[in-house]
Design a protein around this motif. Structure first.
Motif, PDB file in Angstrom:
ATOM      1  N   HIS A 240      -3.930  12.899  -6.579  1.00 33.45           N
ATOM      2  CA  HIS A 240      -2.619  12.900  -7.251  1.00 33.45           C
ATOM      3  C   HIS A 240      -2.073  11.497  -7.452  1.00 33.45           C
ATOM      4  O   HIS A 240      -0.898  11.344  -7.840  1.00 33.45           O
ATOM      5  CB  HIS A 240      -1.624  13.735  -6.447  1.00 33.45           C
ATOM      6  N   GLY A 241      -2.899  10.473  -7.217  1.00 36.04           N
ATOM      7  CA  GLY A 241      -2.467   9.109  -7.491  1.00 36.04           C
ATOM      8  C   GLY A 241      -1.484   8.543  -6.492  1.00 36.04           C
ATOM      9  O   GLY A 241      -0.773   7.574  -6.813  1.00 36.04           O
ATOM     10  N   ARG A 242      -1.449   9.083  -5.281  1.00 36.17           N
ATOM     11  CA  ARG A 242      -0.457   8.635  -4.306  1.00 36.17           C
ATOM     12  C   ARG A 242      -1.080   7.928  -3.104  1.00 36.17           C
ATOM     13  O   ARG A 242      -0.399   7.690  -2.112  1.00 36.17           O
ATOM     14  CB  ARG A 242       0.382   9.829  -3.808  1.00 36.17           C
TER      15      ARG A 242
ATOM     16  N   GLY B 116      -1.000  -2.265  -2.249  1.00 38.30           N
ATOM     17  CA  GLY B 116      -0.391  -2.246  -3.572  1.00 38.30           C
ATOM     18  C   GLY B 116      -1.262  -1.672  -4.662  1.00 38.30           C
ATOM     19  O   GLY B 116      -0.813  -1.514  -5.804  1.00 38.30           O
ATOM     20  N   HIS B 117      -2.519  -1.340  -4.348  1.00 37.99           N
ATOM     21  CA  HIS B 117      -3.443  -0.812  -5.361  1.00 37.99           C
ATOM     22  C   HIS B 117      -3.598   0.697  -5.175  1.00 37.99           C
ATOM     23  O   HIS B 117      -3.718   1.187  -4.055  1.00 37.99           O
ATOM     24  CB  HIS B 117      -4.808  -1.494  -5.257  1.00 37.99           C
TER      25      HIS B 117
ATOM     26  N   ASP C  96     -12.914   6.220  -5.796  1.00 38.31           N
ATOM     27  CA  ASP C  96     -12.928   5.126  -4.823  1.00 38.31           C
ATOM     28  C   ASP C  96     -13.112   5.665  -3.406  1.00 38.31           C
ATOM     29  O   ASP C  96     -13.931   5.170  -2.635  1.00 38.31           O
ATOM     30  CB  ASP C  96     -11.608   4.340  -4.882  1.00 38.31           C
ATOM     31  N   LEU C  97     -12.332   6.692  -3.079  1.00 38.88           N
ATOM     32  CA  LEU C  97     -12.364   7.247  -1.735  1.00 38.88           C
ATOM     33  C   LEU C  97     -13.723   7.853  -1.418  1.00 38.88           C
ATOM     34  O   LEU C  97     -14.309   7.604  -0.347  1.00 38.88           O
ATOM     35  CB  LEU C  97     -11.266   8.299  -1.579  1.00 38.88           C
ATOM     36  N   VAL C  98     -14.257   8.653  -2.332  1.00 43.54           N
ATOM     37  CA  VAL C  98     -15.514   9.364  -2.082  1.00 43.54           C
ATOM     38  C   VAL C  98     -16.685   8.389  -1.973  1.00 43.54           C
ATOM     39  O   VAL C  98     -17.508   8.489  -1.047  1.00 43.54           O
ATOM     40  CB  VAL C  98     -15.752  10.405  -3.186  1.00 43.54           C
ATOM     41  N   SER C  99     -16.791   7.450  -2.901  1.00 39.99           N
ATOM     42  CA  SER C  99     -17.930   6.527  -2.860  1.00 39.99           C
ATOM     43  C   SER C  99     -17.880   5.646  -1.616  1.00 39.99           C
ATOM     44  O   SER C  99     -18.924   5.302  -1.041  1.00 39.99           O
ATOM     45  CB  SER C  99     -17.955   5.654  -4.123  1.00 39.99           C
TER      46      SER C  99
ATOM     47  N   ALA D  71       1.794  -1.085   9.627  1.00 44.01           N
ATOM     48  CA  ALA D  71       0.884   0.018   9.292  1.00 44.01           C
ATOM     49  C   ALA D  71       0.174  -0.251   7.979  1.00 44.01           C
ATOM     50  O   ALA D  71      -1.017   0.044   7.824  1.00 44.01           O
ATOM     51  CB  ALA D  71       1.652   1.332   9.235  1.00 44.01           C
ATOM     52  N   SER D  72       0.890  -0.817   7.013  1.00 42.62           N
ATOM     53  CA  SER D  72       0.284  -1.117   5.705  1.00 42.62           C
ATOM     54  C   SER D  72      -0.780  -2.196   5.828  1.00 42.62           C
ATOM     55  O   SER D  72      -1.824  -2.126   5.185  1.00 42.62           O
ATOM     56  CB  SER D  72       1.365  -1.551   4.715  1.00 42.62           C
ATOM     57  N   ARG D  73      -0.516  -3.212   6.672  1.00 42.39           N
ATOM     58  CA  ARG D  73      -1.509  -4.283   6.866  1.00 42.39           C
ATOM     59  C   ARG D  73      -2.767  -3.736   7.537  1.00 42.39           C
ATOM     60  O   ARG D  73      -3.894  -4.094   7.168  1.00 42.39           O
ATOM     61  CB  ARG D  73      -0.916  -5.416   7.702  1.00 42.39           C
ATOM     62  N   ALA D  74      -2.585  -2.865   8.522  1.00 44.22           N
ATOM     63  CA  ALA D  74      -3.743  -2.271   9.198  1.00 44.22           C
ATOM     64  C   ALA D  74      -4.564  -1.438   8.220  1.00 44.22           C
ATOM     65  O   ALA D  74      -5.802  -1.477   8.229  1.00 44.22           O
ATOM     66  CB  ALA D  74      -3.271  -1.412  10.370  1.00 44.22           C
ATOM     67  N   LEU D  75      -3.882  -0.682   7.355  1.00 43.72           N
ATOM     68  CA  LEU D  75      -4.576   0.144   6.367  1.00 43.72           C
ATOM     69  C   LEU D  75      -5.388  -0.724   5.416  1.00 43.72           C
ATOM     70  O   LEU D  75      -6.551  -0.430   5.116  1.00 43.72           O
ATOM     71  CB  LEU D  75      -3.561   0.981   5.593  1.00 43.72           C
TER      72      LEU D  75
END
Length: 505
Positions: free
Chosen positions: A273-275, A280-281, A287-290, A324-328
């Motif tokens: 769903h694009g979320r 920021g990307h 992307d996730l699956v590969s 949390a965002s930096r860790a991700l």
């Protein structure tokens, strides 16, 4: 057709390539072999060979291949003896014959007449009808340019051509029969040799095994070969079973235990769903699956990179803090590096070839083999139809695997004229050792079971673990590989090995 046995002139490899990481000398040779074995006195092509001589009492030569198609057998030979099993480096000259068109010029290349490469996708594989159309148009342009701008070697790169090269080199080094280890696509090399030259088999190990029928003629040739191999199903099973194992062992050993599969499904829905955003990307499902697939190839990466990323997605959604965002972002970058290393090897490969090209030249080594070996549909939209089926039959990963062979629909190469597509049922002079992993994301264990049935007397050695293939993952597997290669001793039927360590230690 027999050809005169060439003489190999061995020299110490130059520079840093002269020794293995364990201090053994590496020797190099180049031999000119027939470009077309139907015309053995005609044009030739150079084939590069590396040898790591035995350090002790020599039994013979062990030929190795790391898959791809496109992995360098010469590079693999430098460390394969150490990984396969105890005593291998001592008793065998380990030999890597690079696949023609791969390891040395002339490479399998197609050239575009214009400065610009054809339009491709911004994502790894198509999902929407529009994306499928763009992929098909890009494939058509490349196929058309390959029809007139390809190197001659592209027409002579079937697995059968490579197997003939190996057999000539076997004779040149003085071995009466072949000893061989091949993983992933290398399993097709071993099976093809065994089927073509059944009386010349001393010992062949195939690991991470491709179904030889589906790789070639196919039980249903109207379906793309990379769908019918079932790799999408294997990747789905590997992920689901790993997440369930996470839930079983608990949060002390797996940080997302208790909700592991739910967290993956939620992450997938966010991407769909694009979320799903990282640094920021926006990440899409491709992307996730590969990237998740890359982690599934190596068991330690499932915990170290994939589970950690999924944990960070859940934490970032829960807390929405800068920390949390930096860790991700950091963990996503680690996961991408794992993916990129694996993609460099090719989907059915173990070790990366690594060669950069310009925008006017495309390396078609993978396609030159796959499209030569396999019977595929000629309607390019068959790949989109199979992908829709894959959404149900091979969830998440089926589309990625299916589209890997889409260039084959209009492939102009003539390599199929010399391909070997069966029969596979045969009795070899020595039964094969077939090695399969129960949770393999690229070559599901069904391929190993099929191969075992084809070659009379062969034995399936099962690794009950995760990752692609069983190379250097289990003391039990290494012991049986060494026993088979050195003493030609097969394990008892039904033998199951455990990995060095559990998935979540």
């Amino acid at each position: 057709m027999d050809i005169p046995v060439p003489t190999l002139t061995w020299k110490t490899c130059p520079g840093d390539a002269s020794r293995t990481a364990h201090g053994q000398t590496v020797e190099c040779a180049t031999v000119d072999l027939p470009l077309d074995y139907d015309d053995p006195t005609g044009a030739t092509t150079p084939v590069s060979v590396d040898r790591v001589p035995a350090s002790g009492r020599r039994i013979g030569s062990l030929f190795v291949n790391p898959g791809g198609p496109g992995g360098s057998a010469r590079d693999f030979a430098r460390y394969a003896g150490y990984l396969i099993g105890p005593g291998i480096r001592r008793h065998f000259d380990v030999i890597g014959v690079d696949p023609r068109g791969i390891g040395a010029p002339p490479y399998a290349l197609c050239r575009y007449p214009s400065e610009d490469a054809p339009p491709g996708l911004a994502v790894p594989y198509p999902v929407t009808q529009h994306q499928a159309g763009r992929q098909i148009r890009a494939d058509r342009i490349l196929d058309e340019d390959c029809a007139s701008g390809r190197n001659a070697i592209v027409d002579h790169m079937s697995t059968a051509d490579y197997v003939r090269d190996i057999d000539v080199v076997r004779q040149a080094v003085g071995d009466e029969q072949l000893s061989y280890y091949g993983i992933s696509y290398g399993s097709m090399v071993g099976q093809t040799y065994a089927a073509m030259f059944p009386d010349r088999v001393r010992a062949i190990i195939v690991d991470g095994v491709l179904d030889p029928i589906e790789w070639t003629a196919g039980r249903d040739p109207s379906v793309p070969s990379t769908y019918r191999l079932g790799s999408g199903h294997g990747a789905h099973e590997a992920l689901v079973s790993a997440l369930r194992e996470c839930d079983r062992v608990g949060r002390d050993r797996c940080s997302i235990a208790g909700h592991a599969e739910r967290i993956w499904q939620r992450t997938y829905r966010l991407a769909r769903h694009g979320r799903l955003r990282v640094d920021g990307h926006r990440l899409v499902t491709q992307d996730l699956v590969s990237t998740a697939l890359g982690a599934l190839y190596q068991a330690p990466a499932i915990k170290r990179q994939l589970v950690r990323f999924l944990h960070d997605v859940a934490e970032q959604r829960r807390h929405r803090t800068a920390r949390a965002s930096r860790a991700l972002a950091s963990d996503w970058a680690d996961l991408v590096r794992v993916r990129d290393r694996q993609q460099a090897a090719g989907p059915y490969g173990y070790a990366p070839p690594g060669r950069a090209l310009t925008n006017r030249v495309t390396d078609v080594g993978f396609e030159s083999v796959v499209c030569s070996d396999a019977v595929n549909p000629t309607d390019p939209w068959a790949w989109q139809r199979a992908s829709r089926t894959a959404d149900t039959a091979q969830p998440w990963f089926g589309r990625l695997w299916t589209w890997a062979s889409s260039l084959c629909a209009r492939w102009p190469g003539a390599g199929g004229d010399d391909a070997y597509r069966g029969p596979w049922r045969t009795t070899t002079s020595t039964p094969l050792l077939v090695v399969g992993n129960t949770h393999d994301p690229a070559t599901p264990i069904q391929g190993a079971r099929t191969a075992t049935r084809q070659f009379a007397g062969s034995v399936l050695l099962t690794l009950d673990g995760w990752g692609h293939g069983a190379l250097n993952t289990s003391a039990c597997v290494r012991t049986w590989m060494a026993a088979y290669l050195i003493d030609q001793e097969l394990p008892p039927a039904g033998t199951v090995c455990r990995p060095y360590r559990p998935l979540f230690p």
